[in-house]
Design a protein around this motif. Structure first.
Motif, PDB file in Angstrom:
ATOM      1  N   PHE A 315     -11.599 -22.240  28.322  1.00 21.74           N
ATOM      2  CA  PHE A 315     -10.729 -21.021  28.064  1.00 21.74           C
ATOM      3  C   PHE A 315     -10.377 -21.069  26.409  1.00 21.74           C
ATOM      4  O   PHE A 315     -10.513 -20.182  25.767  1.00 21.74           O
ATOM      5  CB  PHE A 315      -9.289 -21.291  28.713  1.00 21.74           C
ATOM      6  CG  PHE A 315      -8.331 -20.003  28.223  1.00 21.74           C
ATOM      7  CD1 PHE A 315      -8.761 -18.767  28.514  1.00 21.74           C
ATOM      8  CD2 PHE A 315      -7.223 -20.651  27.642  1.00 21.74           C
ATOM      9  CE1 PHE A 315      -7.727 -17.703  28.221  1.00 21.74           C
ATOM     10  CE2 PHE A 315      -6.472 -19.608  27.399  1.00 21.74           C
ATOM     11  CZ  PHE A 315      -6.557 -18.144  27.619  1.00 21.74           C
ATOM     12  N   TYR A 316     -10.255 -22.499  25.949  1.00 20.86           N
ATOM     13  CA  TYR A 316      -9.757 -22.489  24.473  1.00 20.86           C
ATOM     14  C   TYR A 316     -10.804 -22.801  23.672  1.00 20.86           C
ATOM     15  O   TYR A 316     -10.849 -22.802  22.036  1.00 20.86           O
ATOM     16  CB  TYR A 316      -8.918 -23.578  24.120  1.00 20.86           C
ATOM     17  CG  TYR A 316      -7.555 -23.410  24.982  1.00 20.86           C
ATOM     18  CD1 TYR A 316      -6.623 -22.580  24.453  1.00 20.86           C
ATOM     19  CD2 TYR A 316      -7.329 -24.222  26.124  1.00 20.86           C
ATOM     20  CE1 TYR A 316      -5.226 -22.149  24.957  1.00 20.86           C
ATOM     21  CE2 TYR A 316      -6.025 -23.696  26.843  1.00 20.86           C
ATOM     22  CZ  TYR A 316      -5.048 -22.804  26.163  1.00 20.86           C
ATOM     23  OH  TYR A 316      -3.847 -22.505  26.987  1.00 20.86           O
ATOM     24  N   GLN A 317     -12.106 -23.021  24.145  1.00 20.07           N
ATOM     25  CA  GLN A 317     -13.509 -23.171  23.429  1.00 20.07           C
ATOM     26  C   GLN A 317     -13.563 -24.122  22.295  1.00 20.07           C
ATOM     27  O   GLN A 317     -13.808 -23.899  21.278  1.00 20.07           O
ATOM     28  CB  GLN A 317     -13.827 -21.912  22.823  1.00 20.07           C
ATOM     29  CG  GLN A 317     -14.013 -20.710  23.870  1.00 20.07           C
ATOM     30  CD  GLN A 317     -15.366 -20.651  24.509  1.00 20.07           C
ATOM     31  OE1 GLN A 317     -16.399 -20.314  23.846  1.00 20.07           O
ATOM     32  NE2 GLN A 317     -15.313 -20.883  25.923  1.00 20.07           N
ATOM     33  N   GLN A 318     -12.852 -25.459  22.689  1.00 18.69           N
ATOM     34  CA  GLN A 318     -13.049 -26.355  21.627  1.00 18.69           C
ATOM     35  C   GLN A 318     -13.893 -27.565  22.084  1.00 18.69           C
ATOM     36  O   GLN A 318     -14.270 -27.613  23.084  1.00 18.69           O
ATOM     37  CB  GLN A 318     -11.469 -26.902  21.395  1.00 18.69           C
ATOM     38  CG  GLN A 318     -10.571 -26.098  20.630  1.00 18.69           C
ATOM     39  CD  GLN A 318      -9.462 -26.712  20.481  1.00 18.69           C
ATOM     40  OE1 GLN A 318      -8.711 -27.739  21.089  1.00 18.69           O
ATOM     41  NE2 GLN A 318      -9.054 -26.477  18.870  1.00 18.69           N
ATOM     42  N   ARG A 319     -14.357 -28.451  21.080  1.00 15.35           N
ATOM     43  CA  ARG A 319     -15.125 -29.511  21.272  1.00 15.35           C
ATOM     44  C   ARG A 319     -14.488 -30.492  22.437  1.00 15.35           C
ATOM     45  O   ARG A 319     -13.513 -30.523  22.520  1.00 15.35           O
ATOM     46  CB  ARG A 319     -15.400 -30.206  19.992  1.00 15.35           C
ATOM     47  CG  ARG A 319     -16.221 -29.310  19.001  1.00 15.35           C
ATOM     48  CD  ARG A 319     -16.602 -30.313  17.734  1.00 15.35           C
ATOM     49  NE  ARG A 319     -17.763 -29.885  17.054  1.00 15.35           N
ATOM     50  CZ  ARG A 319     -18.352 -30.427  16.056  1.00 15.35           C
ATOM     51  NH1 ARG A 319     -17.913 -31.518  15.705  1.00 15.35           N
ATOM     52  NH2 ARG A 319     -19.538 -29.917  15.728  1.00 15.35           N
TER      53      ARG A 319
END
Length: 353
Positions: A315-319
């Motif tokens: 959902f947040y598309q972070q590493r």
């Protein structure tokens, strides 16, 4: 249209009286159809609505389970018509969850908490000789959840009884206060208690009087009230969980609070479904005695946390490293909040028994 009713010749909306262009009012959305309908139409329309709901429910459920975070992103980007509304999803799943939960976990104040274990009366288990006791312990070692629960409960009830014998009665308050009048007299003679302390003592005296000689009944009543407070605790924790997400991702301006709230709703719905699965495993284990099913429950609990991590990452598309760090911060902070809420509701539950 699902209505199959004749369209009205008049072009004024019967709901808001606006001019209608086409079949539906552009102001309120009401369909411009004849008001007379048969009982058969009402019945068929009802089943069409149910089928429509079911279709959205099961398709949304598929995406929720097998693609963590997907539904929340779809909602954020405005693709919503094909999926069940998140609030309706939460209401339906939580209602189903607590209906099953309260049917499985209930403490009766009028009865001992455990009456039979594997068709053996508890009274007989308490009176075991040394060989029977060894056999009982061997069963516990084999991870028989129902027998272990009974053993723990028996030991606890025996402790409660021993404490009651020591005091001669069941008392939360010091023995020197046996009635409200006596306590009021002590206050009048200079006893220093603030308003909160006084209310606590009054409630304790009331509980002592109501459950005199029956500590199990008081305990069961308290647990029942606390169990029925769980829906309220979860409902309060939901916006707080979303607030934690807002703080963790405060630098990402494209995510508004409502986006975090929708993500939280979808996560809670999955947890409800996963817990229902765990309840089912536990019931099968209790019925069959298959100890290995306990490992399956453990795996499912682990998967709930793994699912939460995957949902955050998608959902947040972070590493991966950032997501893991925020995942740990989120759940430690949420654990602290849940403990505070349980403490608060436990305290409030005392004033309901």
């Amino acid at each position: 249209s699902l209505s199959h009713l004749k369209e009205r010749k008049e072009k004024n909306c019967l709901n808001c009286n606006a001019q209608v262009y086409g079949k539906y009012c552009h102001i309120c959305g009401q369909e411009n159809i004849e008001t007379k309908e048969s009982a058969w139409h009402l019945i068929t329309h009802f089943f069409q609505d149910i089928t429509h709901f079911d279709g959205k429910f099961f398709s949304s459920l598929k995406w929720l389970i097998f693609k963590p975070g997907f539904l929340s992103r779809e909602y954020m980007f405005g693709r919503r018509a094909s999926y069940l509304n998140p609030v309706r999803f939460y209401v339906f799943s939580s209602a189903l969850f607590f209906l099953i939960f309260f049917s499985l976990y209930h403490f009766d104040p009028q009865k001992n908490i455990v009456t039979t274990v594997n068709k053996v009366p508890v009274a007989e288990i308490v009176k075991m000789d040394s060989s029977q006791y060894k056999k009982f312990i061997d069963t516990l070692v084999k991870n028989d959840a129902e027998m272990r629960f009974a053993y723990d409960k028996i030991k606890y009830l025996q402790w409660i009884d021993s404490q009651a014998v020591k005091r001669g009665t069941f008392n939360f308050t010091p023995a020197k206060y046996t009635s409200r009048a006596q306590y009021d007299s002590a206050l009048a003679n200079g006893k220093k208690h603030n308003w909160i302390e006084r209310q606590l003592v009054y409630k304790q005296l009331e509980i002592n009087e109501k459950y005199k000689g029956n500590p199990k009944g008081a305990l069961a009543a308290l647990i029942n009230i606390l169990l029925h407070s769980i829906p309220q605790i979860l409902f309060i924790s939901l916006p707080l969980f979303a607030l934690l997400l807002k703080l963790l991702y405060s630098r990402h301006k494209q995510y508004y609070y409502v986006n975090h709230a929708i993500f939280t709703i979808h996560l809670f719905v999955f947890v409800f479904i996963a817990l229902l699965f765990i309840f089912g495993i536990n019931k099968i284990q209790a019925a069959t005695g298959f100890g290995w099913l306990g490992y399956l429950s453990g795996i499912m609990i682990f998967y709930i946390f793994f699912y939460s991590y995957k949902a955050m990452r998608n959902f947040y598309q972070q590493r991966r490293a950032k997501t893991i760090t925020k995942f740990l911060l989120l759940h430690f902070a949420n654990l602290f909040i849940v403990i505070l809420l349980f403490t608060l509701f436990s305290f409030l539950s005392l004033f309901k028994i």
